[in-house]
Design an enzyme around this catalytic site. Structure first.
Site, PDB file in Angstrom:
ATOM      1  N   GLY A  44      -6.107  13.303  22.507  1.00 44.13           N
ATOM      2  CA  GLY A  44      -5.267  12.751  23.557  1.00 44.13           C
ATOM      3  C   GLY A  44      -3.875  12.397  23.067  1.00 44.13           C
ATOM      4  O   GLY A  44      -2.885  12.619  23.761  1.00 44.13           O
ATOM      5  N   TYR A  45      -3.799  11.846  21.848  1.00 42.37           N
ATOM      6  CA  TYR A  45      -2.501  11.482  21.282  1.00 42.37           C
ATOM      7  C   TYR A  45      -1.631  12.727  21.137  1.00 42.37           C
ATOM      8  O   TYR A  45      -0.479  12.771  21.585  1.00 42.37           O
ATOM      9  CB  TYR A  45      -2.725  10.820  19.911  1.00 42.37           C
ATOM     10  CG  TYR A  45      -1.573   9.980  19.409  1.00 42.37           C
ATOM     11  CD1 TYR A  45      -0.247  10.395  19.507  1.00 42.37           C
ATOM     12  CD2 TYR A  45      -1.824   8.741  18.819  1.00 42.37           C
ATOM     13  CE1 TYR A  45       0.795   9.614  19.035  1.00 42.37           C
ATOM     14  CE2 TYR A  45      -0.787   7.952  18.350  1.00 42.37           C
ATOM     15  CZ  TYR A  45       0.522   8.393  18.458  1.00 42.37           C
ATOM     16  OH  TYR A  45       1.550   7.618  17.991  1.00 42.37           O
ATOM     17  N   ASP A  83     -10.678  14.616  24.916  1.00 39.57           N
ATOM     18  CA  ASP A  83     -10.398  13.217  25.191  1.00 39.57           C
ATOM     19  C   ASP A  83     -10.176  13.055  26.697  1.00 39.57           C
ATOM     20  O   ASP A  83      -9.379  13.770  27.290  1.00 39.57           O
ATOM     21  CB  ASP A  83      -9.145  12.809  24.411  1.00 39.57           C
ATOM     22  CG  ASP A  83      -8.870  11.317  24.422  1.00 39.57           C
ATOM     23  OD1 ASP A  83      -9.438  10.610  25.267  1.00 39.57           O
ATOM     24  OD2 ASP A  83      -8.057  10.877  23.591  1.00 39.57           O
ATOM     25  N   CYS A 120      -3.418   4.260  22.054  1.00 45.96           N
ATOM     26  CA  CYS A 120      -4.129   4.797  20.904  1.00 45.96           C
ATOM     27  C   CYS A 120      -5.103   3.769  20.346  1.00 45.96           C
ATOM     28  O   CYS A 120      -4.769   2.587  20.210  1.00 45.96           O
ATOM     29  CB  CYS A 120      -3.125   5.218  19.823  1.00 45.96           C
ATOM     30  SG  CYS A 120      -3.866   5.593  18.216  1.00 45.96           S
ATOM     31  N   GLY A 121      -6.306   4.213  20.004  1.00 40.92           N
ATOM     32  CA  GLY A 121      -7.347   3.321  19.519  1.00 40.92           C
ATOM     33  C   GLY A 121      -7.100   2.739  18.151  1.00 40.92           C
ATOM     34  O   GLY A 121      -7.969   2.023  17.625  1.00 40.92           O
ATOM     35  N   HIS A 122      -5.974   3.044  17.551  1.00 43.49           N
ATOM     36  CA  HIS A 122      -5.652   2.485  16.234  1.00 43.49           C
ATOM     37  C   HIS A 122      -4.290   1.805  16.240  1.00 43.49           C
ATOM     38  O   HIS A 122      -3.614   1.752  15.219  1.00 43.49           O
ATOM     39  CB  HIS A 122      -5.741   3.570  15.161  1.00 43.49           C
ATOM     40  CG  HIS A 122      -7.151   4.013  14.921  1.00 43.49           C
ATOM     41  ND1 HIS A 122      -7.954   3.461  13.948  1.00 43.49           N
ATOM     42  CD2 HIS A 122      -7.914   4.921  15.563  1.00 43.49           C
ATOM     43  CE1 HIS A 122      -9.148   4.019  13.992  1.00 43.49           C
ATOM     44  NE2 HIS A 122      -9.150   4.907  14.963  1.00 43.49           N
ATOM     45  N   ARG A 157     -17.238   5.785  24.534  1.00 43.98           N
ATOM     46  CA  ARG A 157     -16.516   5.110  23.451  1.00 43.98           C
ATOM     47  C   ARG A 157     -16.199   3.672  23.835  1.00 43.98           C
ATOM     48  O   ARG A 157     -15.829   3.391  24.980  1.00 43.98           O
ATOM     49  CB  ARG A 157     -15.225   5.878  23.166  1.00 43.98           C
ATOM     50  CG  ARG A 157     -14.200   5.143  22.331  1.00 43.98           C
ATOM     51  CD  ARG A 157     -12.990   6.011  22.072  1.00 43.98           C
ATOM     52  NE  ARG A 157     -11.760   5.228  22.019  1.00 43.98           N
ATOM     53  CZ  ARG A 157     -10.557   5.747  21.782  1.00 43.98           C
ATOM     54  NH1 ARG A 157     -10.416   7.049  21.585  1.00 43.98           N
ATOM     55  NH2 ARG A 157      -9.497   4.968  21.757  1.00 43.98           N
ATOM     56  N   ASN A 211     -14.584   8.695  14.146  1.00 43.94           N
ATOM     57  CA  ASN A 211     -13.220   9.156  14.386  1.00 43.94           C
ATOM     58  C   ASN A 211     -12.429   9.028  13.091  1.00 43.94           C
ATOM     59  O   ASN A 211     -12.019   7.931  12.704  1.00 43.94           O
ATOM     60  CB  ASN A 211     -12.585   8.332  15.500  1.00 43.94           C
ATOM     61  CG  ASN A 211     -11.423   9.041  16.157  1.00 43.94           C
ATOM     62  OD1 ASN A 211     -11.337  10.257  16.148  1.00 43.94           O
ATOM     63  ND2 ASN A 211     -10.531   8.273  16.760  1.00 43.94           N
TER      64      ASN A 211
END
Length: 313
Positions: A44-45, A83, A120-122, A157, A211
């Protein structure tokens, strides 16, 4: 039922980790397919950055993501995991999201429990919706899968570990609830060390995704045999093609700024070292010529007589 979903499920039923390189468009996907992987992942990013030029912060829309996924799946010979962000709304929106991804022909998707707009997950600042609401979204996605494409793989997720007061306990509890609601695979985003990974492997009652984001995020570098031993089934390398593209194009264009002709010669030489006969061969021009021979009138072939350019047959 989708052929890609059935193929993805077959791979998941096999032994060992399913390694999925991340790609952001049909071109990078075609390269990954040429190298040879059982499954490919659409980031997705990278999709947001390459398609609309914005970071992964909720700017890209469902149609743009699905359009990219459909084009990637059309270009490759293996199933695509895509994603699907947070499903682009509540549980009723998720129904359409899953229907559209199934129509796109991909093997599976993952949906997360972030609020809107997601990010973003990070990165810092993530928030998640209440667990009950998240479970309802996954249940809606699972019911839609069963109605429209039962082989389609649903990955659920949670980003709960990365919120301000998030804990690994909350994350494990959420994904177990998601599995009970019908998800095929669980995905805990952002475990911070190997001890958390071991706990997730022990305490999550179902298939698992890791991930592998490297230096971009908070999750550790881990040897793949260890992930396999701890009970993980899929490992995503989501940003690999995007980072590689940025780094290599930046280096090449920096060389262009100094000496364009020399830089172009070097790029040609590097490309010619790859196992492709030419760019035209890689892109599929021989198929176009074959289609012309099969379906167009014979006189259409006369355009090749005496014309200049590479022989693309």
């Amino acid at each position: 039922m989708t052929d890609s979903g059935a193929a993805l499920r077959e791979h998941l039923d096999g032994d060992g980790l399913l390694v999925c390189p991340g790609v952001h468009d049909p071109l990078t996907a075609a390269v990954a397919d040429a190298v040879g992987f059982d499954t490919i992942y659409m980031t997705g990013y990278g999709t947001s950055l390459s398609k609309i030029g914005y970071p992964d912060a909720g700017f890209i829309t469902m149609p743009e993501m699905i359009d990219n996924a459909a084009n990637i799946q059309e270009r490759i010979s293996v199933p695509l995991i895509a994603d699907a962000d947070n499903g682009y709304g509540n549980a009723t929106n998720v129904i359409r999201t899953v229907r559209e991804y199934i129509k796109a022909g991909v093997g599976g998707i993952h949906i997360e429990d972030q609020t809107f707009p997601k990010r973003c997950g990070h990165t810092k600042g993530r928030q998640v919706i209440p667990r009950e609401e998240a479970v309802g979204k996954i249940a809606a996605a699972a019911d839609t899968r069963d109605e429209r494409g039962e082989e389609f793989v649903l990955i659920a997720r949670t980003d709960a570990r990365g919120t301000g007061d998030g804990s690994v306990d909350e994350a494990i509890g959420r994904v177990n609830d998601f599995l009970d609601a019908g998800a095929d695979v669980a995905f805990v985003e952002g475990p911070t060390d190997e001890d958390e990974l071991r706990r997730i492997g022990r305490e999550v009652d179902g298939r698992l995704v890791y991930n592998f984001v490297g230096d971009l995020g908070s999750s550790p570098y881990v040897d793949l045999p260890a992930l396999d031993d701890w009970g993980f089934d899929i490992v995503l390398f989501p940003i690999a093609a995007t980072l590689s593209t940025i780094a290599n194009v930046y280096a090449d264009f920096s060389a262009f700024a100094a000496d364009p002709v020399a830089a172009m010669r070097r790029i040609d030489d590097e490309f010619n070292e790859q196992p492709f006969e030419s760019l035209h061969e890689f892109s599929g021009f021989p198929d176009v010529v074959e289609w012309e021979e099969q379906y167009l009138p014979d006189e259409e072939q006369e355009k090749y007589d005496g014309s200049l350019g590479d022989d693309v047959a």
